[in-house]
Design an enzyme around this catalytic site. Sequence first.
Site, PDB file in Angstrom:
ATOM      1  N   SER A  45       0.842  -1.205   0.000  1.00 40.50           N
ATOM      2  CA  SER A  45       0.000   0.000   0.000  1.00 40.50           C
ATOM      3  C   SER A  45       0.875   1.252   0.000  1.00 40.50           C
ATOM      4  O   SER A  45       0.393   2.349  -0.283  1.00 40.50           O
ATOM      5  CB  SER A  45      -0.923   0.004   1.229  1.00 40.50           C
ATOM      6  N   ASP A  83       5.522  -7.022   2.414  1.00 40.20           N
ATOM      7  CA  ASP A  83       4.719  -7.499   1.275  1.00 40.20           C
ATOM      8  C   ASP A  83       5.606  -7.855   0.095  1.00 40.20           C
ATOM      9  O   ASP A  83       6.548  -7.124  -0.226  1.00 40.20           O
ATOM     10  CB  ASP A  83       3.762  -6.387   0.815  1.00 40.20           C
ATOM     11  N   GLU A 181      -9.125  -9.826   4.050  1.00 38.24           N
ATOM     12  CA  GLU A 181      -9.489  -8.437   3.720  1.00 38.24           C
ATOM     13  C   GLU A 181     -10.880  -8.351   3.095  1.00 38.24           C
ATOM     14  O   GLU A 181     -11.185  -9.059   2.123  1.00 38.24           O
ATOM     15  CB  GLU A 181      -8.441  -7.827   2.756  1.00 38.24           C
TER      16      GLU A 181
END
Length: 277
Positions: A45, A83, A181
């Site tokens: 992100s 990530d 999520e």
Amino acid sequence: MRKTIPDFEKMKEIGEKISMLTAYDYPSAQLVEEAAVDIILVGDSLGMVVLGYESTVPVTMEEMLHHTKAVRRGAPQTFIVADMPFMSYATVDLAILNAGRLIKEGGADAVKLEGGVDIEPIVKTLTRAGIPVVGHIGLTPQTATQLGGFKVQGRDLESATRLVKDGSAIERAGAFMIVLEAIPRQVAAQISQELKIPTIGIGAGAECDGQVLVFHDILGLFKRFTPKFVKQYAELRAASVLAIKQYGEEVKSNLFPSDEHTFGLSDEVIQKLYGDK
Ligand code: KIV
């Protein structure tokens, strides 16, 4: 003290919730460590909230490494998950190479990959090679286009069943934790009950074993959009703009710098330098 994978297993066992928050650089990592959050996620992100990309898709391995290293320097005592960016685990060979770099060069304790049954062989290879893996199912931003956009997943029988299968596949492959999520709380609750590994929810309800949110979202620093599942705990953007504006105005009006922020010379040195001029 940096927590360990057995600590997270124990937390699930005794029902102690696990807190996870993203951080992307030295100062944000310092803040999260000081606040004693259990896990820092160096999320891709960062592509959106730090680098200004439209999505997480353009994020590169070099960018992830650069930010993971800075986070490690800022949070030496916190468990860090990094990530793996889009396409960095498209094949088993790529996955081993890139996950190894995030651990060895970046200083991460574990890596996170998006996907379910489809990436089971990759997760299996990584965990067998000794790389701790966190799964990520439900709304997977790297492949959001295939999911029809940033939408809640698992709302009908077929996709809810698929999510349960995805969770089991990731656990079977050896992951020690999984992010859920944007899925209905009932589906997240079922997955959390069925799996032995801790589930970390983001828009997945309170029955998960822990929660994760994005640093910039909880502090009100990212204004492009705010998903329903975000709780904003502070409004730092407005406060920052106000402070910066005041600085600019004080420079223009000669209020800054005042004596307090200025270095001077002793009268004796001034006398020697400039005489009676
Ligand atoms: O990239 C990220 O920050 C994430 C979280 C939203 C789970 O994957």
